[in-house]
Design a protein around this motif. Structure first.
Motif, short mmCIF file in Angstrom:
data_model
loop_
_atom_site.label_atom_id
_atom_site.label_comp_id
_atom_site.label_asym_id
_atom_site.label_seq_id
_atom_site.Cartn_x
_atom_site.Cartn_y
_atom_site.Cartn_z
N ASP A 28 0.86 -1.18 0.00
CA ASP A 28 0.00 0.00 0.00
C ASP A 28 0.90 1.24 0.00
N SER A 29 0.70 2.11 -0.96
CA SER A 29 1.59 3.28 -1.08
C SER A 29 1.51 4.21 0.14
N LYS A 30 0.44 4.03 0.95
CA LYS A 30 0.31 4.86 2.16
C LYS A 30 1.48 4.65 3.13
N PHE A 31 1.99 3.41 3.14
CA PHE A 31 2.99 3.06 4.15
C PHE A 31 4.43 3.20 3.65
N ILE A 32 4.60 3.77 2.47
CA ILE A 32 5.96 3.81 1.92
C ILE A 32 6.31 5.19 1.37
N ALA A 33 7.61 5.37 1.15
CA ALA A 33 8.10 6.54 0.43
C ALA A 33 9.18 6.07 -0.54
N VAL A 34 9.40 6.87 -1.56
CA VAL A 34 10.28 6.43 -2.65
C VAL A 34 11.32 7.50 -2.99
N ALA A 35 12.52 7.03 -3.29
CA ALA A 35 13.56 7.90 -3.86
C ALA A 35 14.15 7.19 -5.07
N ILE A 36 14.43 7.95 -6.10
CA ILE A 36 15.10 7.39 -7.28
C ILE A 36 16.40 8.14 -7.49
N ASN A 37 17.47 7.39 -7.57
CA ASN A 37 18.83 7.94 -7.73
C ASN A 37 19.12 9.02 -6.68
N GLY A 38 18.67 8.74 -5.48
CA GLY A 38 18.97 9.63 -4.35
C GLY A 38 18.01 10.80 -4.18
N GLU A 39 17.05 10.93 -5.10
CA GLU A 39 16.12 12.06 -5.03
C GLU A 39 14.72 11.57 -4.65
N PHE A 40 14.14 12.24 -3.67
CA PHE A 40 12.79 11.91 -3.21
C PHE A 40 11.76 12.07 -4.33
N ILE A 41 10.83 11.14 -4.38
CA ILE A 41 9.71 11.22 -5.34
C ILE A 41 8.41 11.35 -4.55
N SER A 42 7.70 12.42 -4.75
CA SER A 42 6.44 12.64 -4.03
C SER A 42 5.37 11.65 -4.50
N LYS A 43 4.48 11.28 -3.59
CA LYS A 43 3.39 10.34 -3.95
C LYS A 43 2.58 10.85 -5.15
#
Lengths: 66, 253
Positions: A28-43
């Motif tokens: 569930d995307s609610k419980f996670i956060a993402v970064a790609i190549n060191g940069e945060f990606i907002s939901k």
């Protein structure tokens, strides 16, 4: 294509965005956060950001901490 | 204590790590009566929602941290990820310089604080007991500064009391919280007696033999100290002053 997901190599079909990747992980995307190549990606950008060969992706979730 | 725009009734912030079980953690939260809990982010495991649901049971405000970050970029991106999950602007900023003693990076913490404040975060930076470091953090806009008592997890207590006193005296309008080094109830009491606003602790409670009991003891100790200060302790004298009257002593003229 291949990406590095949380330090491990992962094969993906081409034209996959972040929401596709989260779907593959069955989380569930609610419980996670993402970064790609060191940069945060907002939901709100999960559908707009497409993955590329060689991308280093971090998917994190809450963890006990001090 | 005042944490930017919110006021907490309790002076204790509790870490969520190293407890024997989630249930014991929840008992500690209850016994220490904290209103704010620190948490971290790590690569996803099997059930990422599990810890999230434990946190929801605490009814506490969440203070995410940037633990494990060694540079400004990592810390800023971790803070952004924290905000994305927890929907809070509060961030416990840790930019570590020295892996051996887990000391914070002065330059990195100041730079990351500046960047995060501009991004709308309410930054609670982990610092040392160095007055120049603390002052710079206030100058860049931090309303809260968290000097260490001693290195993280050591339980040594407050090793440089005079340095901590100087920070309190120099920054009267800043919320000061001792973060790291607390091992005993007496250390927490000492923090309050120094005029600090609060205490952030984790290992002291979580790794004690009976964490819920220890949590309760910390709460009682801190609150007794607060009440005793309100009751007005005597001032310190260099000379001894006898408690009993010197009039009418037997065998004296």
């Amino acid at each position: 294509m291949k990406i590095i997901l949380n330090g491990k190599s992962k094969k993906l079909n081409s034209d996959q965005n972040v929401i596709d990747l989260i779907g593959l992980l069955k989380i569930d995307s609610k419980f996670i956060a993402v970064a790609i190549n060191g940069e945060f990606i907002s939901k709100r950008n999960y559908t707009k950001i497409f993955l590329h060969d060689g991308d280093v992706v971090e998917v994190v979730s809450p963890h006990p901490g001090g | 204590m005042q944490i930017y725009n919110i006021k907490l009734k309790n002076n204790i912030i509790l870490g969520s790590s190293k407890y024997p079980s989630p249930n014991i953690f929840l008992k500690c939260v209850r016994n220490i009566k904290t209103e704010m809990i620190t948490v971290a982010l790590r690569k996803i495991g099997d059930k990422p929602e599990k810890f999230y649901k434990t946190l929801a049971k605490t009814n506490c405000k969440i203070l995410p941290n940037t633990a494990g970050c060694f540079n400004v970029k990592e810390a800023v991106n971790t803070a952004l990820m924290c905000r994305d999950i927890f929907e809070t602007d509060f961030i416990k900023l840790e930019v570590i310089e020295n892996e051996k003693n887990l000391a914070p990076s002065v330059r990195g913490t100041i730079k990351a604080s500046e960047t995060l404040l501009k991004l709308g975060f309410k930054v609670l930076p982990y610092a040392t007991d160095d007055i120049k470091f603390a002052r710079r953090l206030v100058e860049v806009g931090c309303k809260v500064v968290m000097p260490w008592g001693s290195p993280i997890g050591t339980g040594q207590g407050l090793v440089n009391i005079n340095k901590l006193k100087l920070i309190r005296k120099s920054l009267p309008d800043t919320t000061l919280i001792i973060d790291a080094g607390i091992g005993r109830v007496s250390h927490a009491c000492q923090v309050i007696e120094l005029g600090y606003d609060g205490i952030l602790l984790n290992s002291a409670v979580a790794l004690s033999k009976n964490p819920p009991k220890f949590a309760e003891s910390i709460y009682n100790g801190v609150n007794s100290t607060i009440e005793s200060i309100k009751a007005g302790p005597i001032s310190v004298s260099k000379k001894p002053i006898a408690s009993t009257s010197s009039k009418g002593i037997p065998f004296r003229k």
